[in-house]
Scaffold this motif. Structure first.
Motif, mmCIF file in Angstrom:
data_model
loop_
_atom_site.group_PDB
_atom_site.id
_atom_site.type_symbol
_atom_site.label_atom_id
_atom_site.label_comp_id
_atom_site.label_asym_id
_atom_site.label_seq_id
_atom_site.Cartn_x
_atom_site.Cartn_y
_atom_site.Cartn_z
ATOM 1 N N SER A 8 0.843 -1.189 0.000
ATOM 2 C CA SER A 8 0.000 0.000 0.000
ATOM 3 C C SER A 8 0.883 1.246 0.000
ATOM 4 O O SER A 8 2.077 1.191 0.303
ATOM 5 N N LEU A 9 0.279 2.377 -0.316
ATOM 6 C CA LEU A 9 1.018 3.633 -0.362
ATOM 7 C C LEU A 9 1.568 3.994 1.010
ATOM 8 O O LEU A 9 2.664 4.519 1.126
ATOM 9 N N ALA A 10 0.824 3.654 2.060
ATOM 10 C CA ALA A 10 1.276 3.949 3.427
ATOM 11 C C ALA A 10 2.526 3.153 3.772
ATOM 12 O O ALA A 10 3.380 3.611 4.537
ATOM 13 N N ALA A 11 2.647 1.948 3.219
ATOM 14 C CA ALA A 11 3.818 1.123 3.510
ATOM 15 C C ALA A 11 5.073 1.672 2.844
ATOM 16 O O ALA A 11 6.173 1.501 3.345
ATOM 17 N N ILE A 12 4.905 2.347 1.688
ATOM 18 C CA ILE A 12 6.060 2.881 0.978
ATOM 19 C C ILE A 12 6.506 4.208 1.591
ATOM 20 O O ILE A 12 7.682 4.482 1.725
ATOM 21 N N MET A 13 5.539 5.026 1.994
ATOM 22 C CA MET A 13 5.847 6.340 2.552
ATOM 23 C C MET A 13 6.373 6.209 3.977
ATOM 24 O O MET A 13 6.054 5.255 4.671
ATOM 25 N N ASP A 35 11.187 11.345 15.199
ATOM 26 C CA ASP A 35 10.482 10.065 15.149
ATOM 27 C C ASP A 35 10.173 9.758 13.695
ATOM 28 O O ASP A 35 9.565 10.579 13.003
ATOM 29 N N VAL A 36 10.591 8.596 13.243
ATOM 30 C CA VAL A 36 10.332 8.165 11.869
ATOM 31 C C VAL A 36 9.407 6.964 11.926
ATOM 32 O O VAL A 36 9.721 5.966 12.579
ATOM 33 N N ILE A 37 8.261 7.068 11.263
ATOM 34 C CA ILE A 37 7.322 5.956 11.193
ATOM 35 C C ILE A 37 7.420 5.385 9.788
ATOM 36 O O ILE A 37 7.129 6.068 8.803
ATOM 37 N N HIS A 38 7.890 4.131 9.706
ATOM 38 C CA HIS A 38 8.120 3.494 8.399
ATOM 39 C C HIS A 38 7.541 2.080 8.401
ATOM 40 O O HIS A 38 8.289 1.101 8.443
ATOM 41 N N PRO A 39 6.217 1.949 8.349
ATOM 42 C CA PRO A 39 5.611 0.610 8.414
ATOM 43 C C PRO A 39 5.924 -0.213 7.169
ATOM 44 O O PRO A 39 5.888 0.288 6.055
ATOM 45 N N GLY A 40 6.263 -1.458 7.391
ATOM 46 C CA GLY A 40 6.530 -2.361 6.272
ATOM 47 C C GLY A 40 7.781 -2.036 5.498
ATOM 48 O O GLY A 40 7.953 -2.472 4.369
ATOM 49 N N LYS A 41 8.672 -1.265 6.084
ATOM 50 C CA LYS A 41 9.873 -0.842 5.379
ATOM 51 C C LYS A 41 11.037 -0.820 6.354
ATOM 52 O O LYS A 41 10.852 -0.598 7.545
ATOM 53 N N LEU A 44 14.924 4.332 7.212
ATOM 54 C CA LEU A 44 15.342 5.301 6.211
ATOM 55 C C LEU A 44 16.837 5.521 6.368
ATOM 56 O O LEU A 44 17.351 5.510 7.493
ATOM 57 N N SER A 45 17.527 5.723 5.261
ATOM 58 C CA SER A 45 18.953 6.031 5.368
ATOM 59 C C SER A 45 19.108 7.445 5.911
ATOM 60 O O SER A 45 18.189 8.270 5.824
ATOM 61 N N LYS A 46 20.265 7.731 6.465
ATOM 62 C CA LYS A 46 20.492 9.058 7.029
ATOM 63 C C LYS A 46 20.480 10.124 5.934
ATOM 64 O O LYS A 46 20.083 11.257 6.173
ATOM 65 N N GLU A 47 20.877 9.747 4.724
ATOM 66 C CA GLU A 47 20.834 10.694 3.608
ATOM 67 C C GLU A 47 19.387 11.067 3.274
ATOM 68 O O GLU A 47 19.080 12.233 3.038
ATOM 69 N N GLU A 48 18.495 10.072 3.262
ATOM 70 C CA GLU A 48 17.080 10.359 3.019
ATOM 71 C C GLU A 48 16.516 11.251 4.127
ATOM 72 O O GLU A 48 15.747 12.178 3.859
ATOM 73 N N GLY A 68 22.165 8.622 16.220
ATOM 74 C CA GLY A 68 21.587 7.929 17.364
ATOM 75 C C GLY A 68 20.235 7.307 17.114
ATOM 76 O O GLY A 68 19.416 7.235 18.030
ATOM 77 N N PHE A 69 19.978 6.814 15.916
ATOM 78 C CA PHE A 69 18.663 6.247 15.626
ATOM 79 C C PHE A 69 18.580 4.806 16.099
ATOM 80 O O PHE A 69 19.489 4.014 15.882
ATOM 81 N N ARG A 70 17.470 4.486 16.759
ATOM 82 C CA ARG A 70 17.189 3.142 17.245
ATOM 83 C C ARG A 70 15.800 2.739 16.755
ATOM 84 O O ARG A 70 14.857 3.518 16.850
ATOM 85 N N THR A 71 15.697 1.518 16.257
ATOM 86 C CA THR A 71 14.406 1.012 15.815
ATOM 87 C C THR A 71 13.682 0.404 17.007
ATOM 88 O O THR A 71 14.265 -0.371 17.760
ATOM 89 N N ASP A 72 12.405 0.770 17.173
ATOM 90 C CA ASP A 72 11.607 0.195 18.259
ATOM 91 C C ASP A 72 11.382 -1.286 18.005
ATOM 92 O O ASP A 72 11.379 -1.740 16.852
ATOM 93 N N PHE A 73 11.147 -2.026 19.076
ATOM 94 C CA PHE A 73 10.925 -3.469 18.966
ATOM 95 C C PHE A 73 9.711 -3.738 18.085
ATOM 96 O O PHE A 73 8.666 -3.122 18.249
ATOM 97 N N GLY A 74 9.885 -4.632 17.133
ATOM 98 C CA GLY A 74 8.808 -4.939 16.209
ATOM 99 C C GLY A 74 8.929 -4.182 14.899
ATOM 100 O O GLY A 74 8.255 -4.499 13.927
ATOM 101 N N GLY A 75 9.796 -3.179 14.857
ATOM 102 C CA GLY A 75 10.028 -2.430 13.623
ATOM 103 C C GLY A 75 8.923 -1.431 13.334
ATOM 104 O O GLY A 75 7.972 -1.274 14.097
ATOM 105 N N GLY A 76 9.082 -0.738 12.235
ATOM 106 C CA GLY A 76 8.065 0.210 11.817
ATOM 107 C C GLY A 76 8.196 1.597 12.404
ATOM 108 O O GLY A 76 7.519 2.519 11.984
#
Length: 143
Positions: A8-13, A35-41, A44-48, A68-76
């Protein structure tokens, strides 16, 4: 249930939100938690991130320092920190060298590997000002 290949578009964005925004005039920068929300992905790279933050805060990407970016448990979802400097000179003056090295272009090494090793070992044998002179002067056509 079934799995489809169509995302879905939400998964890409990816959504970027900032909080705890502080304007630090002493260090001539703006600092914030990102805070970066990236469901299904994947992350994001630091350049992006730099590009997206640059458009959000109407600046160029070369004065932004995300770290200092850390992904929350479960991702997204990831959380980190970002600094936006007023100019590149302020960034070079204040930022630690290890963080500058991540984003600034890498310098090419001069000479071959063997030359650098020989120079290093010659510098071990002298002390003080002579160490700097060794690197600059030519001796028998070598550096």
């Amino acid at each position: 249930y079934y799995i489809t290949n169509n995302l879905s578009l939400a998964a890409i964005m990816a959504t970027i939100r900032t909080r705890k925004f502080i304007t630090n005039r002493i260090l001539s920068r703006r600092q914030m938690v990102v805070d970066v929300i990236h469901p299904g992905k994947a992350n994001l790279s630091k350049e992006e991130l730099k590009e997206k933050l640059a458009t959000m805060y109407r600046t160029t990407a070369d004065v932004i320092m995300p770290f200092g970016f850390r992904t929350d448990f479960g991702g997204g979802r990831s959380t980190g920190f970002a600094l936006i400097y007023d100019n590149v000179d302020a960034m070079k003056k204040i930022e630690p060298n290890y963080r500058l090295a991540r984003f600034l272009p890498k310098k090419d090494k001069t000479g071959g590997r063997r030359q650098r090793k020989e120079l290093k070992n010659r510098k071990k044998k002298v002390s003080g000002k002579k160490k700097t002179e060794l690197g600059s002067c030519k001796r028998n056509g070598k550096y």
